[in-house]
Design a protein around this motif. Structure first.
Motif, PDB file in Angstrom:
ATOM      1  N   PRO A 236     -10.090   4.009  11.798  1.00  0.00           N
ATOM      2  CA  PRO A 236      -9.402   3.237  12.836  1.00  0.00           C
ATOM      3  C   PRO A 236      -9.684   1.745  12.661  1.00  0.00           C
ATOM      4  N   GLY A 237      -8.660   0.940  12.876  1.00  0.00           N
ATOM      5  CA  GLY A 237      -8.843  -0.497  12.810  1.00  0.00           C
ATOM      6  C   GLY A 237      -8.669  -1.104  11.438  1.00  0.00           C
ATOM      7  N   VAL A 238      -8.580  -0.260  10.408  1.00  0.00           N
ATOM      8  CA  VAL A 238      -8.355  -0.770   9.051  1.00  0.00           C
ATOM      9  C   VAL A 238      -6.856  -0.982   8.854  1.00  0.00           C
ATOM     10  N   TRP A 239      -6.468  -2.189   8.479  1.00  0.00           N
ATOM     11  CA  TRP A 239      -5.053  -2.538   8.369  1.00  0.00           C
ATOM     12  C   TRP A 239      -4.505  -2.210   6.982  1.00  0.00           C
ATOM     13  N   VAL A 240      -5.245  -2.582   5.936  1.00  0.00           N
ATOM     14  CA  VAL A 240      -4.821  -2.255   4.577  1.00  0.00           C
ATOM     15  C   VAL A 240      -6.039  -2.263   3.657  1.00  0.00           C
ATOM     16  N   THR A 241      -5.978  -1.451   2.622  1.00  0.00           N
ATOM     17  CA  THR A 241      -7.032  -1.403   1.611  1.00  0.00           C
ATOM     18  C   THR A 241      -6.416  -1.601   0.236  1.00  0.00           C
ATOM     19  N   SER A 242      -7.247  -1.992  -0.702  1.00  0.00           N
ATOM     20  CA  SER A 242      -6.849  -2.030  -2.112  1.00  0.00           C
ATOM     21  C   SER A 242      -8.088  -1.802  -2.947  1.00  0.00           C
ATOM     22  N   VAL A 243      -7.881  -1.449  -4.210  1.00  0.00           N
ATOM     23  CA  VAL A 243      -9.010  -1.254  -5.115  1.00  0.00           C
ATOM     24  C   VAL A 243      -8.978  -2.332  -6.183  1.00  0.00           C
ATOM     25  N   GLY A 244     -10.181  -2.683  -6.655  1.00  0.00           N
ATOM     26  CA  GLY A 244     -10.258  -3.731  -7.658  1.00  0.00           C
ATOM     27  C   GLY A 244     -11.624  -3.813  -8.293  1.00  0.00           C
TER      28      GLY A 244
ATOM     29  N   HIS B 122       0.836  -1.200   0.000  1.00  0.00           N
ATOM     30  CA  HIS B 122       0.000   0.000   0.000  1.00  0.00           C
ATOM     31  C   HIS B 122       0.870   1.248   0.000  1.00  0.00           C
ATOM     32  N   PHE B 123       0.496   2.219  -0.817  1.00  0.00           N
ATOM     33  CA  PHE B 123       1.290   3.434  -0.983  1.00  0.00           C
ATOM     34  C   PHE B 123       1.395   4.228   0.314  1.00  0.00           C
ATOM     35  N   VAL B 124       0.361   4.179   1.154  1.00  0.00           N
ATOM     36  CA  VAL B 124       0.344   4.961   2.398  1.00  0.00           C
ATOM     37  C   VAL B 124       0.954   4.179   3.558  1.00  0.00           C
ATOM     38  N   SER B 125       0.472   2.962   3.778  1.00  0.00           N
ATOM     39  CA  SER B 125       0.888   2.206   4.962  1.00  0.00           C
ATOM     40  C   SER B 125       2.105   1.320   4.737  1.00  0.00           C
ATOM     41  N   GLY B 126       2.390   0.983   3.476  1.00  0.00           N
ATOM     42  CA  GLY B 126       3.486   0.081   3.180  1.00  0.00           C
ATOM     43  C   GLY B 126       3.178  -1.377   3.481  1.00  0.00           C
ATOM     44  N   ARG B 127       1.928  -1.684   3.794  1.00  0.00           N
ATOM     45  CA  ARG B 127       1.552  -3.059   4.114  1.00  0.00           C
ATOM     46  C   ARG B 127       1.201  -3.832   2.844  1.00  0.00           C
ATOM     47  N   PRO B 128       1.370  -5.148   2.850  1.00  0.00           N
ATOM     48  CA  PRO B 128       1.153  -5.937   1.633  1.00  0.00           C
ATOM     49  C   PRO B 128      -0.315  -5.967   1.207  1.00  0.00           C
TER      50      PRO B 128
ATOM     51  N   ASP C 261      -1.797  -0.910 -10.976  1.00  0.00           N
ATOM     52  CA  ASP C 261      -0.976  -0.243  -9.964  1.00  0.00           C
ATOM     53  C   ASP C 261      -1.291   1.241  -9.826  1.00  0.00           C
ATOM     54  N   TYR C 262      -1.582   1.929 -10.921  1.00  0.00           N
ATOM     55  CA  TYR C 262      -1.795   3.377 -10.822  1.00  0.00           C
ATOM     56  C   TYR C 262      -3.093   3.743 -10.120  1.00  0.00           C
ATOM     57  N   HIS C 263      -4.003   2.774  -9.949  1.00  0.00           N
ATOM     58  CA  HIS C 263      -5.242   3.037  -9.211  1.00  0.00           C
ATOM     59  C   HIS C 263      -5.067   2.865  -7.706  1.00  0.00           C
ATOM     60  N   GLN C 264      -4.086   2.070  -7.287  1.00  0.00           N
ATOM     61  CA  GLN C 264      -3.923   1.777  -5.864  1.00  0.00           C
ATOM     62  C   GLN C 264      -3.437   3.033  -5.121  1.00  0.00           C
TER      63      GLN C 264
END
Length: 215
Positions: free
Chosen positions: A64-72, A28-34, A184-187
């Motif tokens: 709060p409590g959200v670990w990682v997000t992605s779009v799809g 993730h671009f913000v959190s760096g999480r997978p 990738d450019y949408h994430q």
């Protein structure tokens, strides 16, 4: 984009897609999480469709409590679709955000509250000026508990909308099928492009607290 199809395709009319997934980010671009895991044990996943996924993702990654997000893309037929293909309306998919969250810090019910309050679920195959099946409101559940909570929250929010003189909810509630990561450019788009387009806006009607069904 104002002239996208608003009718869902059949298996015969859907685009064929491809066997290979499109290229996407790994973290993730913000959190760096997978984006694709591994995620911490006992964390849960939810999938929400609320219109253009750029603004929707930012709403959820800020909670709060959200670990990682992605779009799809989800809810459709075409395997491994591209953004351009979904924009034709011939894949059947809608733009969605996948949310991985810690149930010890937030609940699916609290995420549902954010879902209902941050878009207009009465607009059918559109969201604001974004028209087409890819912008339809959708809740794709991953368990029987999520299904029960999603349906109960819809009834509670419909009562609130009706009291406010608003229309009927058109949100699709269905079992989650395959989730395809967007390019990738949408994430993390609005973090990469702070002045980027965000067409997300709610009805101004508050979703009742505690609308969920106890697991």
């Amino acid at each position: 984009m104002l002239f996208q199809k608003t009718e869902l395709p059949t298996a015969e009319t859907a685009l064929p897609g491809r066997a290979v997934p499109v290229k996407t980010d790994e973290v993730h671009f913000v959190s760096g999480r997978p984006l694709k895991g591994p995620h911490p044990e006992d964390f849960q996943t939810a999938i929400f469709g609320m219109g253009c996924f750029w603004g929707v993702e930012r709403i959820f990654w800020s909670l709060p409590g959200v670990w990682v997000t992605s779009v799809g893309y989800s809810g459709g037929i075409t395997p491994n679709p591209t953004y351009e293909e979904t924009c034709t309306g011939r894949t059947g998919h809608t733009e969605v955000v996948q949310v991985v969250f810690n149930p010890a810090e937030t609940s699916y019910g609290e995420l549902l509250k954010a879902f209902w309050e941050n878009h207009d679920p009465t607009q059918g195959m559109r969201q604001g000026n974004d028209v087409g099946s890819t912008y339809r409101s959708a809740l794709y559940y991953l368990s029987d508990d999520q299904k029960a909570e999603a349906e109960a929250s819809r009834e509670a929010y419909q009562a609130a909308l009706s009291k406010a003189g608003r229309g009927q909810i058109t949100t699709e509630i269905a079992s989650a099928g395959t989730y395809y990561f967007a390019e990738d450019y949408h994430q993390g788009y609005l973090a990469k492009n702070p002045a980027g387009y965000c067409g997300i806006g709610g009805t101004g009607v508050v979703c009742p607290i505690g609308v969920g069904v106890e697991a």
